[in-house]
Design a protein around this motif. Sequence first.
Motif, PDB file in Angstrom:
ATOM      1  N   LYS A  11       0.855  -1.179   0.000  1.00  0.00           N
ATOM      2  CA  LYS A  11       0.000   0.000   0.000  1.00  0.00           C
ATOM      3  C   LYS A  11       0.893   1.232   0.000  1.00  0.00           C
ATOM      4  O   LYS A  11       1.816   1.345   0.813  1.00  0.00           O
ATOM      5  N   GLN A  13       1.489   4.740   1.044  1.00  0.00           N
ATOM      6  CA  GLN A  13       0.937   5.553   2.115  1.00  0.00           C
ATOM      7  C   GLN A  13       1.937   6.613   2.544  1.00  0.00           C
ATOM      8  O   GLN A  13       3.071   6.670   2.056  1.00  0.00           O
ATOM      9  N   ASN A  14       1.515   7.442   3.489  1.00  0.00           N
ATOM     10  CA  ASN A  14       2.338   8.543   3.972  1.00  0.00           C
ATOM     11  C   ASN A  14       3.318   8.032   5.026  1.00  0.00           C
ATOM     12  O   ASN A  14       3.249   8.386   6.197  1.00  0.00           O
ATOM     13  N   ARG A 190       6.650   8.957  11.184  1.00  0.00           N
ATOM     14  CA  ARG A 190       6.055   9.472   9.953  1.00  0.00           C
ATOM     15  C   ARG A 190       6.486  10.903   9.640  1.00  0.00           C
ATOM     16  O   ARG A 190       6.102  11.444   8.607  1.00  0.00           O
ATOM     17  N   GLY A 312      -8.023   3.600  -1.229  1.00  0.00           N
ATOM     18  CA  GLY A 312      -7.312   2.683  -0.348  1.00  0.00           C
ATOM     19  C   GLY A 312      -7.455   1.240  -0.779  1.00  0.00           C
ATOM     20  O   GLY A 312      -6.504   0.455  -0.678  1.00  0.00           O
ATOM     21  N   GLN A 317      -3.286   4.895   0.145  1.00  0.00           N
ATOM     22  CA  GLN A 317      -3.972   5.262   1.383  1.00  0.00           C
ATOM     23  C   GLN A 317      -3.956   6.763   1.626  1.00  0.00           C
ATOM     24  O   GLN A 317      -2.902   7.397   1.668  1.00  0.00           O
ATOM     25  N   SER A 318      -5.138   7.334   1.808  1.00  0.00           N
ATOM     26  CA  SER A 318      -5.273   8.726   2.216  1.00  0.00           C
ATOM     27  C   SER A 318      -5.241   8.797   3.738  1.00  0.00           C
ATOM     28  O   SER A 318      -5.856   7.976   4.419  1.00  0.00           O
ATOM     29  N   ASP A 319      -4.536   9.790   4.280  1.00  0.00           N
ATOM     30  CA  ASP A 319      -4.511   9.953   5.738  1.00  0.00           C
ATOM     31  C   ASP A 319      -5.907  10.193   6.297  1.00  0.00           C
ATOM     32  O   ASP A 319      -6.186   9.860   7.445  1.00  0.00           O
ATOM     33  N   ARG A 322      -7.114   6.734   6.929  1.00  0.00           N
ATOM     34  CA  ARG A 322      -6.295   6.063   7.952  1.00  0.00           C
ATOM     35  C   ARG A 322      -6.679   6.535   9.353  1.00  0.00           C
ATOM     36  O   ARG A 322      -6.790   5.740  10.294  1.00  0.00           O
ATOM     37  N   PRO A 355       0.272  10.378  -0.916  1.00  0.00           N
ATOM     38  CA  PRO A 355       1.675  10.326  -0.504  1.00  0.00           C
ATOM     39  C   PRO A 355       2.579  10.945  -1.564  1.00  0.00           C
ATOM     40  O   PRO A 355       2.301  10.867  -2.766  1.00  0.00           O
TER      41      PRO A 355
END
Length: 386
Positions: A11, A13-14, A190, A312, A317-319, A322, A355
């Motif tokens: 995935k 992601q950030n 992060r 997602g 994935q968007s925060d 999440r 991201p």
Amino acid sequence: MTVTPKIANRKLQNLHINFDEQDLKLIRHAFEADSFSGKSPIISDYEAVISHYFDVPHALACCNGTVAIELALKGLGLTSGAKVGLPPTAPIMTILPILNCGLEPVFYDVAPDSFGPDLDDLTVLLVDGLDAIITVPMWGYPWDMEPLVRFCKSHNILLIEDCAHSFGTHMNGRKFGSFGDAAAFSTHERKLVSTGEGGFCLTPHKDVRTRMRTWQHHGAKTKDGAEFLGAALGTNYKLSPICAALGISQFGKLDAKIQQRQMTVAKLRDKLKAVHTLREFKRFPGSEINGYAMVYWYVGETTAETRATELGERGIQSDTVRYKYKPLYKEKAFRNYRRPCPNAERLISSIITLPCHEGLNDTDVHDIVNITGDVFCNRHQIGKVA
């Protein structure tokens, strides 16, 4: 446009954790210092690096970013019942120190199309009193801080910057974290400077730094070069020297990391122009974002949450998904402090994040562009990323 159903076995992601030999070298150096506690000389070395980077006279390293906010509140002398303004767009970590210090959180609305305060709404809050304001530039997006600084000074309100996302974020060449009476940063895994866990405070005021350190070091006060316990209350929020050593190394790479992220931002920004239901979040004119993440408004027919959830499922994935992003006053623990903030509610319900960290390669960027275009109802070919 050809888009795979999802990104196989991973995935995007950030999050990007990447420690190198330089990081390990400085960590080993921490073991060789005269002290291996939170009073190790490497802590002072780290604080000097922080102070120099932000061009703020006083820095204090601590064990995490939530604690950094608490230290700022303590250092500024806010006492039980004082009213502290914060935006409902902030994360939970911003409000918890306010409550834990016995202060009263007061939600202010953000300006339209911004994470910055709505000054008209702050003016309304002045009727019942406001002792301090915390700003939170989410995902590192800058706004014009100067009107807020003038507002706080004219009404004798303390200004605290929660800059966990904002390493290197600036306006007119001045870094966020240097505008207020104090600032708090996180160095969680992060963040752009990562020590696993950790944080630090900034302040232009020597006396504020002294009070923060007293609270952090068991209430210890210094006299004639020696520290004495028992003269004041306090707790133990010191940072491990291993984290400080890693922080020194991470700061040495920060500007290069931001530059890499900004190159990815430029690619995504260019290619996603073709997605007509997405509009990048507003930032201060002439200031580039630091690349913590990209924020987009969704202006389509369904909800941003629906589209972000689908994103997602396709491997990006968007925060907002999440963290189940919602106005803070809608969380069960904070409902007693609820106050209507329509701009913030519209913002939260309408944005997604993408991201853009330095760990992404061209294939990753290509996948982000094409999957995002497909999910957000832009069915034509967007184009390949060079």
